[in-house]
Design a protein around this motif. Structure first.
Motif, PDB file in Angstrom:
ATOM      1  N   GLN A  94      39.024  38.398  47.450  1.00 38.73           N
ATOM      2  CA  GLN A  94      38.085  39.394  46.959  1.00 38.73           C
ATOM      3  C   GLN A  94      38.110  39.504  45.436  1.00 38.73           C
ATOM      4  O   GLN A  94      37.058  39.618  44.800  1.00 38.73           O
ATOM      5  CB  GLN A  94      38.397  40.755  47.579  1.00 38.73           C
ATOM      6  CG  GLN A  94      38.133  40.839  49.064  1.00 38.73           C
ATOM      7  CD  GLN A  94      36.680  40.592  49.422  1.00 38.73           C
ATOM      8  OE1 GLN A  94      36.355  39.686  50.160  1.00 38.73           O
ATOM      9  NE2 GLN A  94      35.792  41.406  48.888  1.00 38.73           N
ATOM     10  N   VAL A  95      39.287  39.458  44.848  1.00 42.08           N
ATOM     11  CA  VAL A  95      39.386  39.579  43.392  1.00 42.08           C
ATOM     12  C   VAL A  95      38.764  38.377  42.697  1.00 42.08           C
ATOM     13  O   VAL A  95      37.973  38.517  41.756  1.00 42.08           O
ATOM     14  CB  VAL A  95      40.866  39.741  42.962  1.00 42.08           C
ATOM     15  CG1 VAL A  95      40.988  39.645  41.439  1.00 42.08           C
ATOM     16  CG2 VAL A  95      41.422  41.073  43.451  1.00 42.08           C
ATOM     17  N   VAL A  96      39.094  37.176  43.190  1.00 45.05           N
ATOM     18  CA  VAL A  96      38.589  35.961  42.544  1.00 45.05           C
ATOM     19  C   VAL A  96      37.092  35.806  42.747  1.00 45.05           C
ATOM     20  O   VAL A  96      36.336  35.582  41.784  1.00 45.05           O
ATOM     21  CB  VAL A  96      39.335  34.709  43.073  1.00 45.05           C
ATOM     22  CG1 VAL A  96      38.676  33.443  42.544  1.00 45.05           C
ATOM     23  CG2 VAL A  96      40.801  34.748  42.649  1.00 45.05           C
ATOM     24  N   ASP A  97      36.623  35.946  43.992  1.00 48.56           N
ATOM     25  CA  ASP A  97      35.199  35.679  44.204  1.00 48.56           C
ATOM     26  C   ASP A  97      34.313  36.755  43.577  1.00 48.56           C
ATOM     27  O   ASP A  97      33.268  36.450  43.002  1.00 48.56           O
ATOM     28  CB  ASP A  97      34.875  35.465  45.691  1.00 48.56           C
ATOM     29  CG  ASP A  97      35.015  36.700  46.550  1.00 48.56           C
ATOM     30  OD1 ASP A  97      35.324  37.763  46.014  1.00 48.56           O
ATOM     31  OD2 ASP A  97      34.824  36.597  47.776  1.00 48.56           O
ATOM     32  N   THR A  98      34.741  38.022  43.630  1.00 48.08           N
ATOM     33  CA  THR A  98      33.928  39.073  43.013  1.00 48.08           C
ATOM     34  C   THR A  98      33.859  38.900  41.503  1.00 48.08           C
ATOM     35  O   THR A  98      32.797  39.078  40.889  1.00 48.08           O
ATOM     36  CB  THR A  98      34.488  40.456  43.370  1.00 48.08           C
ATOM     37  OG1 THR A  98      34.507  40.619  44.786  1.00 48.08           O
ATOM     38  CG2 THR A  98      33.631  41.557  42.759  1.00 48.08           C
TER      39      THR A  98
END
Length: 358
Positions: free
Chosen positions: A171-175
């Motif tokens: 979630q952190v990387v893709d967002t």
């Protein structure tokens, strides 16, 4: 939407720990509604994955149309994409797909960073119709549509309890990537940014960017294809000795399943040849439920009887009911606007050689 999908992904992980026998959304449906639920959610999961496969075949045809300057019929490029994806989907274990995904991410980032806009575009969208606005919402939903694969991925983890760490990283990387990419693309391409966005680069640079991103287009589709094939394969051989064997029957069945699914995906890609419309339809019909609605139902099932037992439970009950309501709204409104857009944009371009998917 990222925060909500983070939470619903966590709920799926908790549901898997509570019911370890859950290997797919179909298994989860059986726990909730018996055999009817199993077939309903299992077929829904399979259809979602096939539509995602179709989106990658469509992107492949856009990619080759761009690189070759529309060198041949678009249908030919789509067939080539289908064949390449089918070959990539032949490995039966998730371990091999894992290594593919690393390559996929590397070329994805490289393709994005290589895209160089020709000029700064400072215009902003000031007047937008409801249809265009909600199509944009559906495209955001598409960014968080991978929940359908979580049960299968967790099933092959050495320690399923580690899933929240993987989910957090995801979630952190893709967002972060979604936000940065969207801001930069909109800043330089303006409100008329193409779809896929790499097409907004200059005549030469978009060819370079698509060339670099080619492994991503293929491998990401192969990953979805693997999960779809695995669902049917497990349904066929669950409980038998053929599950992990390399016999002619086992391998032949896997190859036959993969071929059939990729052909169906190709048919869908040719029937809905406008990239944005296909993404919106997928989000409305499937993403609304698998990424938002069903996880909320999972929470309500796991906590049945204690919804109002404490202030914390009351708050979470309200939150999950709101998420369920959001899913219903996305599904209903999304189907309306995507159906209308498909009718307007695809009626004259389906099954043609024209380069009209951008």
């Amino acid at each position: 939407m990222s925060g909500v999908s983070w939470y619903t992904g966590y709920v799926i992980g908790q549901f898997k720990l509570r019911f370890p026998q859950t290997h797919s959304m179909g298994d989860a449906g059986e726990l909730i509604l018996g055999r009817f639920g199993r077939e309903m959610m299992g077929i829904g999961q399979l259809l979602l994955l096939i539509f995602l496969m179709a989106s990658h075949i469509l992107t492949f045809s856009v990619l080759f149309n761009t690189i070759t300057g529309h060198g041949t019929c678009t249908i030919v490029f789509a067939v080539i994409g289908m064949v390449v994806s089918f070959i990539g989907a032949l490995p039966r274990t998730m371990n091999k797909v894992y290594y593919m995904s690393i390559v996929c991410q590397y070329f994805h980032y490289l393709g994005i960073f290589w895209t160089a806009p020709d000029h700064v575009q400072v215009d902003a969208t000031r007047d937008v119709s409801f249809q265009d606005a909600f199509l944009a919402v559906c495209n955001i939903i598409f960014a968080y549509i991978t929940h359908v694969a979580f049960f299968g991925l967790i099933s092959e983890m050495r320690d399923p309890r580690e899933f929240p760490k993987s989910l957090t990283m995801l979630q952190v990387v893709d967002t972060s990537m979604y936000v940065v990419t969207a801001i930069v693309a909109y800043r330089y391409a303006g409100p008329d940014v193409a779809s896929p966005a790499l097409s907004s680069a200059g005549p030469v640079m978009k060819k370079v960017a698509y060339g670099i991103a080619m492994p991503t287009v293929v491998i990401a589709g192969v990953i979805y294809g693997h999960v779809a094939c695995k669902y049917i394969y497990v349904r066929v051989f669950r409980g038998s000795d053929h599950m992990h064997q390399k016999s002619i029957l086992a391998v032949g069945t896997w190859v036959g399943i993969a071929l059939a699914l990729w052909v169906i995906a190709w048919v869908i890609a040719e029937s809905i040849p406008v990239f944005n419309d296909l993404l919106s339809l997928i989000s409305a019909l499937f993403g609304s439920w698998f990424s938002y609605g069903f996880p909320a139902i999972f929470w309500l099932i796991m906590n049945k009887g204690v919804w109002f037992s404490s202030p914390r439970k009351i708050l979470l009950t309200i939150v999950n009911l709101i998420i369920l309501g959001i899913a219903c709204a996305i599904c209903g409104l999304g189907l309306y606007v995507s159906g209308k857009s498909i009718h307007e944009n695809s009626s004259s371009s389906s099954w043609t050689c024209a380069n009209n998917a951008i």
